[in-house]
Scaffold this motif. Sequence first.
Motif, PDB file in Angstrom:
ATOM      1  N   UNK A 106     -13.682  38.994  23.770  1.00  0.00           N
ATOM      2  CA  UNK A 106     -15.641  38.009  23.695  1.00  0.00           C
ATOM      3  C   UNK A 106     -15.555  39.035  25.602  1.00  0.00           C
ATOM      4  N   UNK A 107     -17.123  39.277  25.282  1.00  0.00           N
ATOM      5  CA  UNK A 107     -17.376  39.944  26.093  1.00  0.00           C
ATOM      6  C   UNK A 107     -17.786  39.422  27.796  1.00  0.00           C
ATOM      7  N   UNK A 108     -17.511  39.343  28.682  1.00  0.00           N
ATOM      8  CA  UNK A 108     -17.523  38.802  29.954  1.00  0.00           C
ATOM      9  C   UNK A 108     -17.008  37.174  29.518  1.00  0.00           C
ATOM     10  N   UNK A 109     -16.040  37.132  28.796  1.00  0.00           N
ATOM     11  CA  UNK A 109     -15.509  35.677  29.349  1.00  0.00           C
ATOM     12  C   UNK A 109     -14.535  35.549  29.773  1.00  0.00           C
ATOM     13  N   UNK A 110     -14.469  34.786  30.702  1.00  0.00           N
ATOM     14  CA  UNK A 110     -13.516  34.275  32.126  1.00  0.00           C
ATOM     15  C   UNK A 110     -12.157  34.446  31.436  1.00  0.00           C
ATOM     16  N   UNK A 111     -11.270  35.199  32.440  1.00  0.00           N
ATOM     17  CA  UNK A 111     -10.054  35.341  31.844  1.00  0.00           C
ATOM     18  C   UNK A 111      -8.803  35.643  32.789  1.00  0.00           C
ATOM     19  N   UNK A 112      -8.191  36.052  32.924  1.00  0.00           N
ATOM     20  CA  UNK A 112      -6.431  35.435  34.118  1.00  0.00           C
ATOM     21  C   UNK A 112      -5.922  36.481  33.468  1.00  0.00           C
ATOM     22  N   UNK A 113      -5.208  37.558  33.872  1.00  0.00           N
ATOM     23  CA  UNK A 113      -4.192  37.600  33.601  1.00  0.00           C
ATOM     24  C   UNK A 113      -4.109  38.577  31.771  1.00  0.00           C
ATOM     25  N   UNK A 114      -4.723  38.729  31.671  1.00  0.00           N
ATOM     26  CA  UNK A 114      -5.706  39.225  30.203  1.00  0.00           C
ATOM     27  C   UNK A 114      -5.260  38.133  29.093  1.00  0.00           C
ATOM     28  N   UNK A 115      -5.603  37.195  29.645  1.00  0.00           N
ATOM     29  CA  UNK A 115      -5.934  35.620  28.327  1.00  0.00           C
ATOM     30  C   UNK A 115      -6.814  34.659  28.919  1.00  0.00           C
ATOM     31  N   UNK A 116      -7.568  34.718  27.592  1.00  0.00           N
ATOM     32  CA  UNK A 116      -8.702  34.707  27.615  1.00  0.00           C
ATOM     33  C   UNK A 116      -8.881  33.468  27.431  1.00  0.00           C
ATOM     34  N   UNK A 117     -10.269  32.248  28.048  1.00  0.00           N
ATOM     35  CA  UNK A 117     -10.171  30.716  28.003  1.00  0.00           C
ATOM     36  C   UNK A 117      -9.724  30.343  26.408  1.00  0.00           C
ATOM     37  N   UNK A 118     -10.541  30.932  25.796  1.00  0.00           N
ATOM     38  CA  UNK A 118     -10.381  30.523  24.042  1.00  0.00           C
ATOM     39  C   UNK A 118      -8.339  30.934  24.266  1.00  0.00           C
ATOM     40  N   UNK A 119      -8.748  32.617  24.263  1.00  0.00           N
ATOM     41  CA  UNK A 119      -6.833  32.453  23.674  1.00  0.00           C
ATOM     42  C   UNK A 119      -5.795  31.302  23.997  1.00  0.00           C
ATOM     43  N   UNK A 120      -6.614  30.273  25.399  1.00  0.00           N
ATOM     44  CA  UNK A 120      -5.615  30.141  26.900  1.00  0.00           C
ATOM     45  C   UNK A 120      -5.699  28.068  25.675  1.00  0.00           C
ATOM     46  N   UNK A 121      -7.074  28.642  25.666  1.00  0.00           N
ATOM     47  CA  UNK A 121      -7.022  27.486  24.480  1.00  0.00           C
ATOM     48  C   UNK A 121      -5.497  27.054  22.936  1.00  0.00           C
ATOM     49  N   UNK A 122      -6.497  28.308  22.441  1.00  0.00           N
ATOM     50  CA  UNK A 122      -6.036  27.765  21.146  1.00  0.00           C
ATOM     51  C   UNK A 122      -4.730  28.204  21.454  1.00  0.00           C
ATOM     52  N   UNK A 123      -3.518  29.050  21.989  1.00  0.00           N
ATOM     53  CA  UNK A 123      -2.395  29.216  22.145  1.00  0.00           C
ATOM     54  C   UNK A 123      -1.740  27.557  22.072  1.00  0.00           C
ATOM     55  N   UNK A 124      -2.453  27.000  23.670  1.00  0.00           N
ATOM     56  CA  UNK A 124      -1.683  25.041  23.336  1.00  0.00           C
ATOM     57  C   UNK A 124      -2.704  24.332  22.242  1.00  0.00           C
ATOM     58  N   UNK A 125      -2.709  24.838  21.474  1.00  0.00           N
ATOM     59  CA  UNK A 125      -3.011  24.036  19.837  1.00  0.00           C
ATOM     60  C   UNK A 125      -1.942  24.278  19.197  1.00  0.00           C
ATOM     61  N   UNK A 126      -1.293  24.904  19.254  1.00  0.00           N
ATOM     62  CA  UNK A 126      -0.925  25.774  18.334  1.00  0.00           C
ATOM     63  C   UNK A 126       1.262  25.574  18.759  1.00  0.00           C
ATOM     64  N   UNK A 127       1.079  24.613  19.939  1.00  0.00           N
ATOM     65  CA  UNK A 127       1.941  24.352  21.194  1.00  0.00           C
ATOM     66  C   UNK A 127       3.035  22.968  21.191  1.00  0.00           C
ATOM     67  N   UNK A 128       3.799  22.457  20.678  1.00  0.00           N
ATOM     68  CA  UNK A 128       4.304  21.288  21.414  1.00  0.00           C
ATOM     69  C   UNK A 128       4.684  21.058  22.924  1.00  0.00           C
ATOM     70  N   UNK A 129       4.582  20.061  23.228  1.00  0.00           N
ATOM     71  CA  UNK A 129       4.853  19.947  24.572  1.00  0.00           C
ATOM     72  C   UNK A 129       6.285  20.529  24.886  1.00  0.00           C
ATOM     73  N   UNK A 130       5.917  20.833  25.652  1.00  0.00           N
ATOM     74  CA  UNK A 130       7.469  21.621  25.853  1.00  0.00           C
ATOM     75  C   UNK A 130       8.706  19.956  26.937  1.00  0.00           C
ATOM     76  N   UNK A 131       9.850  20.740  26.926  1.00  0.00           N
ATOM     77  CA  UNK A 131      10.650  19.636  26.669  1.00  0.00           C
ATOM     78  C   UNK A 131      12.182  20.235  27.881  1.00  0.00           C
TER      79      UNK A 131
END
Length: 606
Positions: free
Chosen positions: A284-309
């Motif tokens: 996405x153009x102009x979307x906030x990112x950090x370390x090549x991880x956009x906000x949308x990518x960050x949110x979706x990867x967390x939606x596909x993970x379990x809580x850390x053990x």
Amino acid sequence: MVRGARQQQQPRSRLVPRLSGTVEKPPRKRKSRTEFALKEIMSSGGAEDDIPQGERKTVTDFCYLLDKSKQLFNGLRDLPQYGQKQWQSYFGRTFDVYTKLWKFQQQHRQVLDSRYGLKRWQIGEIASKIGQLYYHYYLRTSETSYLNEAFSFYSAIRQRSYYSQVNKEDRPELVVKKLRYYARFIVVCLLLNKMDVVKDLVKELSDEIEDYTHRFNTEDQVEWNLVLQEVAAFIEADPVMVLNDDNTIVITSNRLAETGAPLLEQGMIVGQLSLADALIIGNCNNQVKFSELTVDMFRMLQALEREPMNLASQMNKPGMQESADKPTRRENPHKYLLYKPTFSQLYTFLAASFKELPANSVLLIYLSATGVFPTGRSDSEGPYDFGGVLTNSNRDIINGDAIHKRNQSHKEMHCLHPGDLYPFTRKPLFIIVDSSNSVAYKNFTNLFGQPLVCLLSPTAYPKALQDQSQRGSLFTLFLNNPLMAFLFVSGLSSMRRGLWEKCQEYLRKINRDIAQLLTHSRSIDQAFLQFFGDEFLRLLLTRFIFCSATMRMHKIFRETRNYPETYPQLPRDETVENPLLQKHILELASLLDVRNVFLENTIDDY
């Protein structure tokens, strides 16, 4: 994580990776090289003949382990970025050597201080490399527990001030090592939702950058200031704050918890497919990112993970067999994170995932990207006639092409068209498209009869809704944190913790009822039910229906393009426009005192 044409538990009391092994004896072929180094290193410690043999061997062994660890670590970048098996043995060897190196410097610190001149920043570099190994192992495996291990090492570096003396040396490259350590630590803390630590680290990093740019006239000052701006924007991306009674911010996690997905109840007939692989693509153009991880990518990867053990009680050394007493539980789906990939990169990773997909498994593709619309008119309506989403372009290659006006009959080459995904529908495929041209993916044809579902974002949002696109898409926010998205469209920007938890409990009830609606529907396409047996996909589907129902009831979402869509189509009267679900949404709005922003013309019919 891949970008463009390139890639990139509680803390334990002792900073030791959970690996074992004894120090290897240096091979003879390295002896002359090491001896040469020893003469240089020990020259300040007195005559070479005066050094006891045992101490000489200690330094020799350390030099060998240090050299070997650097070779193996540098070799990690040469490993294939895709494929899940080829890299494991190499990672295992690298972990082994770094474990031996770390234990060795602990056991022989006094000799290494006096004879080798070991400095604290060098110890910090070893610990930092081990932290990086754990972080990259998380990227390779999607096992969130490795993030805790990375945090343990990075945190100990900070607590023990390993880099504290770097600023006293007139060597800018050492300060850059320290700054990069901070940036890596921040990424790990973001992924673990340790926002309080992130804020402290950002302040410390800001001070370090200011000192660095003041002391050294470097060309990378602008880049480091950009890093600060990116992380500051990233941690402020959430549109709603949850507050304690003392007005401190509550950190909420959106990974899958034990009570997260609605349980399958007796009588629900669903498929046995499980989500095994996911491609998360951000362009996405102009979307906030950090370390090549956009906000949308960050949110979706967390939606596909379990809580850390706690990794200590869950598994042995990475790449080794799991311990016998490990509780049985499903793993996280493997993920590839692709930031602004080219078409060839995207297709390469997609093909690798497709090739390695186990039997009875699902491949998920998440596309958060700028829409590409068709140019000119076409007499046909095929899978390449509706546009798609943008892929990155290599400007060095297409400059010549860009000079000439493209023939209107040609299709956009730097675009992922729906037809590009047809070959991969030979296996179960679950697609999420968050784009201004998401509707292009409505025009699918299921050629091979395998389960196929596309969840498609609205192509436009009401103008009356505050534009938050730079801080992440509203559609993806609904899939990641539906209550926060609901609060945002209701015009709320903050909420007390007690009310938040009460609403979360009610939302879990809504999800259970949505699951009942889906599984009891007589006209729903069977593809939805085939995917409903997987926890992650079940939660995404229920959140999608909640999102769609909310937008359809909202007073300012009045255009068709404001609503999410699916392929195949859902039976609206049994799902997104079901009176029971509408009643639940109004009751949730009543809890928040925002019922006035929703339509109520259907509630009396129930």
